[in-house]
Design an enzyme around this catalytic site. Structure first.
Site, PDB file in Angstrom:
ATOM      1  N   GLY A 279      18.158  18.393  39.232  1.00  0.00           N
ATOM      2  CA  GLY A 279      17.573  18.732  37.711  1.00  0.00           C
ATOM      3  C   GLY A 279      18.752  19.270  37.196  1.00  0.00           C
ATOM      4  CE1 TYR A 320      13.364  31.730  36.933  1.00  0.00           C
ATOM      5  CE2 TYR A 320      14.427  30.735  35.201  1.00  0.00           C
ATOM      6  CZ  TYR A 320      13.677  30.778  36.275  1.00  0.00           C
ATOM      7  OH  TYR A 320      12.504  29.847  36.214  1.00  0.00           O
ATOM      8  CB  CYS A 348       7.738  42.518  18.600  1.00  0.00           C
ATOM      9  SG  CYS A 348       8.166  42.114  17.097  1.00  0.00           S
TER      10      CYS A 348
HETATM   11  C1  LIG Z   1      12.692  22.014  40.706  1.00  0.00           C
HETATM   12  C2  LIG Z   1      12.901  21.018  41.513  1.00  0.00           C
HETATM   13  C3  LIG Z   1      13.819  20.096  41.663  1.00  0.00           C
HETATM   14  C4  LIG Z   1      15.239  20.224  40.642  1.00  0.00           C
HETATM   15  O1  LIG Z   1      15.914  21.525  41.028  1.00  0.00           O
HETATM   16  P1  LIG Z   1      17.116  21.864  40.417  1.00  0.00           P
HETATM   17  O2  LIG Z   1      17.600  22.964  40.740  1.00  0.00           O
HETATM   18  O3  LIG Z   1      17.151  21.695  39.071  1.00  0.00           O
HETATM   19  O4  LIG Z   1      18.104  20.707  40.778  1.00  0.00           O
HETATM   20  C5  LIG Z   1      13.887  19.148  42.776  1.00  0.00           C
HETATM   21  N1  LIG Z   1      12.625  18.906  43.261  1.00  0.00           N
HETATM   22  C6  LIG Z   1      11.718  19.555  43.333  1.00  0.00           C
HETATM   23  C7  LIG Z   1      10.646  19.404  44.247  1.00  0.00           C
HETATM   24  C8  LIG Z   1      11.532  20.709  42.077  1.00  0.00           C
HETATM   25  O5  LIG Z   1      10.533  21.568  42.536  1.00  0.00           O
END
Ligand SMILES: *Cc1c(COP(=O)(O)O)cnc(C)c1O
Length: 423
Positions: A279, A320, A348
Site C-alpha cells: 500500500g 503515530y 482545539c
Molecule cells: C495494511 C495492510 C497492507 C498494506 O500495508 P502497507 O504498509 O501499506 O504496504 C497489506 N495487507 C494487509 C493485510 C494489511 O492490513
C-alpha cells in the site's frame, strides 16, 4: 523517487505548479501524481516477473482509496487488497474485476462474504477458525465455493511502530503458525471452501528486509509441510508493509527490486503463484498535502506556524508521531535563513501538532506549504472533526489535473444530520 520537484522556483506536481491547483480548488488539498503511482506499481510488478506460475500485485487500497487512483492502478494490471465491504464496492466501481480482488481483515461479516461471493473474488484471506466456519456456511448456502488462504501469524517482530506491527504472537491477526496444520485440516474438511494457499502480513512501514526474510522462510517451510499433509498450496500471499523514507535525509529503505529478489530466494523454489499487497510504498510518496499558513504566532518561547490543515486532514503525526517533511511551495533562495517552528492546525486539541521545533525555510502568513509523502494513510484517515469539510483530492497527470473528490459545502455536511420530529 517522486514527481514533486521545484521547477523555476515553484513546487510542481509533474508539470503542474501546485500554486495553480491551490488557486483552482483552494487549500488545503491532497494532490497525487499519476506517474509516481504507476512507477511504484511497476517496480513491484517487475520485481516479481521471475515467478513462472505468475504473480499479482494487489494494491492495499486502505492506504489510498479514491476510485481514480484505483482505476489508474487497475488499468495498469493491479489487483486490490480490500478489508471491508465498502472497499470491495469501491474497487468494483473503479472497474477492478472480482478475480483480482483479495479480501483481508479479521472481522469479515456474513454480508461482506455474500457481497464478495456474488460480485466475484480472487480469494478470502481467512484469519480465524470462527471466520472459516461462517465462510463455509455462507458459501455452501449460496451453492458456491470460496477460494481461501489462511493468514498465519509467524511470530516475527517487524520492528516498526507498535500500532502497525501485526505479526507478533499477541497481535490480533491470523492464526499462530504453530497451529496451521490443524486449521488447514479443518479447512479441508469443510464444505464450500477450497484451500489454495497461505497468507502472511507482518506489519507496515518496515525499513529492513530481515523480518520479511524470517516470515517468508517460515511460510516456505509451512508450504512444504502442508503439501506433505495433502493440501494443494499453489498461491502465496506475502502481504504488504515495505516502508518509505519519510525524511529525505534518511537512508533509502530497501527497494521493491531487492524485496522481489528476497521473495525469490525464500519461496521461489516452491513453484507457487506470488501475490503481494503493498500500500504505502505505492501511494505514500505519490501524494502531498498542500496547506496555507493562516498565522505566524509568536509564543513565549517558540514560534507557531498555524496552518489551515489540521489533524483531521492528516492524522499520522498525532496518531503515530509520524514525521512529514514540510516545504514551502516557493523554493527558498539559496542561503536564505531558515526558521524554527511548532507547526500546528486550528483544531482545539494540543494533539493537533504536525511538528515541534521544526527547522525549515521561513514562511509568512498567506504562504503555501506542502507535506511530502502524504499519499498513504492521509485522505483515507481524514474526518470532519470540528466540522471541517473533508479536503479535496486532485489527480495530476503530466500537465493536466482533475479534482477526484470535491470539497463538500457546509450544507453537504450539516444536511446529513436529521433532527427527530419530536424535538
Ligand atoms: C495494511 C495492510 C497492507 C498494506 O500495508 P502497507 O504498509 O501499506 O504496504 C497489506 N495487507 C494487509 C493485510 C494489511 O492490513
Amino acid at each position: 523517487m517522486d514527481h514533486f520537484l521545484y521547477r523555476d522556483g515553484a513546487l510542481h506536481a509533474e508539470d503542474v505548479p501546485l500554486s495553480e491547483i491551490a488557486k483552482a480548488v483552494g487549500t488545503p488539498f491532497y494532490a497525487y501524481s499519476s506517474a509516481t503511482l504507476l512507477r511504484h506499481f511497476h517496480l513491484f510488478n517487475d520485481a516479481l516477473a521471475w515467478s513462472k506460475p505468475g504473480h499479482l500485485v494487489c494494491f492495499a487500497m486502505k492506504s489510498a482509496s479514491n476510485q481514480a487512483i484505483l482505476k489508474l492502478l487497475g488499468d495498469a494490471g493491479a489487483g486490490m487488497d480490500v478489508v471491508s465491504g465498502g472497499e470491495y464496492a469501491r474497487a468494483r466501481a473503479a472497474g477492478v474485476p472480482g478475480d483480482r480482488i483479495v479480501f483481508s481483515g479479521v472481522g469479515k461479516t456474513r454480508e461482506e462474504m455474500q457481497q464478495a461471493l456474488t460480485g466475484g473474488i480472487r480469494q478470502f484471506n481467512v484469519e480465524s477458525e470462527p471466520e472459516m466456519l461462517v465462510l463455509s456456511e455462507v458459501a455452501s448456502a449460496m451453492g458456491v465455493t470460496a477460494p481461501i488462504t489462511v493468514r498465519v501469524n509467524p511470530d516475527v517482530d517487524a520492528k516498526t511502530n507498535e500500532k502497525i506491527a501485526t505479526g507478533r504472537k499477541g497481535d490480533k491477526f491470523g492464526i499462530p503458525i504453530s497451529r496451521a496444520s490443524e486449521v488447514y485440516a479443518m479447512a479441508a474438511s469443510l464444505p464450500g471452501l477450497k484451500v489454495i494457499g497461505i497468507d502472511v502480513h507482518i506489519g507496515s512501514q518496515l525499513v529492513d528486509l530481515e523480518p520479511f526474510r524470517l516470515a517468508y522462510r517460515k511460510v516456505g517451510s509451512l508450504t512444504e509441510q502442508l503439501r506433505s499433509e495433502g493440501h494443494e498450496i499453489t498461491r502465496l500471499d506475502l502481504g504488504g508493509g515495505l516502508g518509505i523514507p519519510y525524511e529525505r535525509s534518511n537512508a533509502a529503505p530497501p527497494s521493491p527490486t531487492e524485496y522481489g529478489k528476497l521473495i525469490e530466494e525464500e519461496v521461489g523454489h516452491l513453484g507457487c503463484e506470488i501475490e503481494i499487497e503493498p500500500g504505502r510504498l505505492i501511494s505514500g510518496n505519490s501524494g502531498i498535502l498542500v496547506a496555507q499558513v493562516i498565522y505566524v504566532k509568536e509564543g513565549e518561547d517558540r514560534r507557531f506556524l498555524i496552518l489551515d490543515a489540521a489533524m483531521n486532514d492528516l492524522i499520522r503525526p498525532a496518531m503515530y508521531g509520524a514525521h512529514h517533511d514540510i516545504v514551502p511551495l516557493i523554493e527558498p533562495a539559496p542561503g536564505a535563513e531558515p526558521a524554527t517552528y511548532d507547526i500546528v492546525g486550528p483544531v482545539c486539541e494540543s494533539g493537533d501538532t504536525f511538528a515541534k521545533g521544526r527547522t525549515m525555510p521561513s514562511v509568512e502568513a498567506g504562504g503555501l506549504v506542502a507535506f511530502r509523502s502524504a499519499g498513504a494513510y492521509g485522505a483515507v484517515m481524514s474526518s470532519e472533526y470540528n466540522t471541517r469539510p473533508l479536503i479535496p483530492e486532485v489527480l495530476v497527470q503530466r500537465d493536466q489535473f482533475a479534482v477526484i473528490r470535491p470539497r463538500p459545502t457546509f450544507d453537504d455536511i450539516i444536511n446529513r444530520d436529521t433532527i427527530p420530529a419530536w424535538l
